[in-house]
Design a protein around this motif. Sequence first.
Motif, mmCIF file in Angstrom:
data_model
loop_
_atom_site.group_PDB
_atom_site.id
_atom_site.type_symbol
_atom_site.label_atom_id
_atom_site.label_comp_id
_atom_site.label_asym_id
_atom_site.label_seq_id
_atom_site.Cartn_x
_atom_site.Cartn_y
_atom_site.Cartn_z
ATOM 1 N N LEU A 23 -41.656 -35.242 -32.790
ATOM 2 C CA LEU A 23 -40.198 -35.245 -32.936
ATOM 3 C C LEU A 23 -39.608 -36.649 -32.897
ATOM 4 C CD1 LEU A 23 -39.332 -32.204 -30.644
ATOM 5 C CD2 LEU A 23 -39.297 -32.293 -33.145
ATOM 6 N N ASP A 24 -40.444 -37.642 -32.630
ATOM 7 C CA ASP A 24 -39.998 -39.032 -32.513
ATOM 8 C C ASP A 24 -38.901 -39.175 -31.451
ATOM 9 O OD1 ASP A 24 -40.091 -41.752 -33.079
ATOM 10 O OD2 ASP A 24 -38.518 -41.602 -34.609
ATOM 11 N N CYS A 25 -39.201 -38.652 -30.259
ATOM 12 C CA CYS A 25 -38.278 -38.764 -29.143
ATOM 13 C C CYS A 25 -39.080 -38.972 -27.863
ATOM 14 C CB CYS A 25 -37.384 -37.535 -29.038
ATOM 15 S SG CYS A 25 -38.240 -36.015 -28.589
ATOM 16 N N ALA A 26 -38.385 -39.163 -26.771
ATOM 17 C CA ALA A 26 -39.035 -39.394 -25.488
ATOM 18 C C ALA A 26 -39.574 -38.083 -24.916
ATOM 19 C CB ALA A 26 -38.047 -40.002 -24.497
ATOM 20 N N PRO A 27 -40.705 -38.144 -24.212
ATOM 21 C CA PRO A 27 -41.230 -36.940 -23.563
ATOM 22 C C PRO A 27 -40.220 -36.308 -22.599
ATOM 23 C CG PRO A 27 -42.909 -38.630 -23.602
ATOM 24 C CD PRO A 27 -41.635 -39.273 -24.090
ATOM 25 N N SER A 28 -39.403 -37.117 -21.953
ATOM 26 C CA SER A 28 -38.394 -36.568 -21.034
ATOM 27 C C SER A 28 -37.364 -35.735 -21.797
ATOM 28 C CB SER A 28 -37.713 -37.685 -20.249
ATOM 29 O OG SER A 28 -37.054 -38.585 -21.122
ATOM 30 N N THR A 29 -37.068 -36.115 -23.031
ATOM 31 C CA THR A 29 -36.144 -35.332 -23.856
ATOM 32 C C THR A 29 -36.759 -33.984 -24.195
ATOM 33 O OG1 THR A 29 -35.226 -37.364 -24.790
ATOM 34 C CG2 THR A 29 -34.835 -35.327 -26.026
ATOM 35 N N VAL A 30 -38.041 -33.992 -24.548
ATOM 36 C CA VAL A 30 -38.745 -32.739 -24.829
ATOM 37 C C VAL A 30 -38.733 -31.856 -23.590
ATOM 38 C CG1 VAL A 30 -41.000 -31.722 -25.344
ATOM 39 C CG2 VAL A 30 -40.188 -33.688 -26.655
ATOM 40 N N ALA A 31 -39.033 -32.431 -22.439
ATOM 41 C CA ALA A 31 -39.065 -31.664 -21.197
ATOM 42 C C ALA A 31 -37.712 -31.011 -20.923
ATOM 43 C CB ALA A 31 -39.467 -32.565 -20.028
ATOM 44 N N GLU A 32 -36.644 -31.760 -21.113
ATOM 45 C CA GLU A 32 -35.302 -31.224 -20.868
ATOM 46 C C GLU A 32 -34.983 -30.076 -21.824
ATOM 47 O OE1 GLU A 32 -30.643 -32.676 -20.966
ATOM 48 O OE2 GLU A 32 -32.224 -34.173 -21.004
ATOM 49 N N HIS A 33 -35.288 -30.254 -23.099
ATOM 50 C CA HIS A 33 -35.011 -29.196 -24.078
ATOM 51 C C HIS A 33 -35.867 -27.957 -23.823
ATOM 52 C CE1 HIS A 33 -32.109 -31.213 -26.634
ATOM 53 N NE2 HIS A 33 -32.868 -32.302 -26.608
ATOM 54 N N LEU A 34 -37.131 -28.148 -23.463
ATOM 55 C CA LEU A 34 -37.989 -27.003 -23.169
ATOM 56 C C LEU A 34 -37.496 -26.246 -21.942
ATOM 57 C CD1 LEU A 34 -41.555 -28.419 -23.888
ATOM 58 C CD2 LEU A 34 -40.243 -26.800 -25.271
ATOM 59 N N ARG A 35 -37.079 -26.972 -20.905
ATOM 60 C CA ARG A 35 -36.544 -26.302 -19.703
ATOM 61 C C ARG A 35 -35.330 -25.466 -20.051
ATOM 62 N NH1 ARG A 35 -37.615 -31.006 -17.117
ATOM 63 N NH2 ARG A 35 -35.484 -31.730 -17.367
ATOM 64 N N LYS A 36 -34.423 -26.013 -20.841
ATOM 65 C CA LYS A 36 -33.213 -25.278 -21.230
ATOM 66 C C LYS A 36 -33.561 -24.046 -22.058
ATOM 67 C CE LYS A 36 -30.025 -29.177 -21.088
ATOM 68 N NZ LYS A 36 -29.144 -30.058 -21.879
ATOM 69 N N ALA A 37 -34.484 -24.204 -23.012
ATOM 70 C CA ALA A 37 -34.874 -23.077 -23.850
ATOM 71 C C ALA A 37 -35.571 -21.990 -23.037
ATOM 72 C CB ALA A 37 -35.784 -23.551 -24.979
ATOM 73 N N GLU A 38 -36.473 -22.404 -22.142
ATOM 74 C CA GLU A 38 -37.191 -21.437 -21.299
ATOM 75 C C GLU A 38 -36.232 -20.707 -20.368
ATOM 76 O OE1 GLU A 38 -40.136 -23.936 -19.518
ATOM 77 O OE2 GLU A 38 -41.244 -24.146 -21.400
ATOM 78 N N ALA A 39 -35.242 -21.420 -19.827
ATOM 79 C CA ALA A 39 -34.253 -20.784 -18.948
ATOM 80 C C ALA A 39 -33.431 -19.757 -19.722
ATOM 81 C CB ALA A 39 -33.345 -21.838 -18.321
ATOM 82 N N ALA A 40 -33.050 -20.096 -20.934
ATOM 83 C CA ALA A 40 -32.270 -19.159 -21.754
ATOM 84 C C ALA A 40 -33.092 -17.926 -22.099
ATOM 85 C CB ALA A 40 -31.787 -19.862 -23.025
ATOM 86 N N LEU A 41 -34.341 -18.116 -22.471
ATOM 87 C CA LEU A 41 -35.204 -16.982 -22.805
ATOM 88 C C LEU A 41 -35.478 -16.099 -21.590
ATOM 89 C CD1 LEU A 41 -37.721 -18.781 -25.155
ATOM 90 C CD2 LEU A 41 -36.064 -17.022 -25.804
ATOM 91 N N ALA A 42 -35.744 -16.715 -20.447
ATOM 92 C CA ALA A 42 -36.008 -15.942 -19.229
ATOM 93 C C ALA A 42 -34.775 -15.153 -18.827
ATOM 94 C CB ALA A 42 -36.450 -16.862 -18.095
#
Length: 52
Positions: A23-42
């Motif tokens: 995605l050409d971004c920082a790993p911390s950005t990926v982590a933040e987006h994944l946490r938000k997506a996982e929280a929404a799905l859960a």
Amino acid sequence: MAVDAGYYDVPRTASQDDVAAQLDCAPSTVAEHLRKAEAALAGAAIRNDAGL
């Protein structure tokens, strides 16, 4: 992108660093987006299971 990369495979075949590189971004950005997506799905799964 994380799903396609194999981040959710068992065993995991891609890391957050791998997804970030794609995605050409920082790993911390990926982590933040994944946490938000996982929280929404859960939350949606729990509300659906509870009949809410």
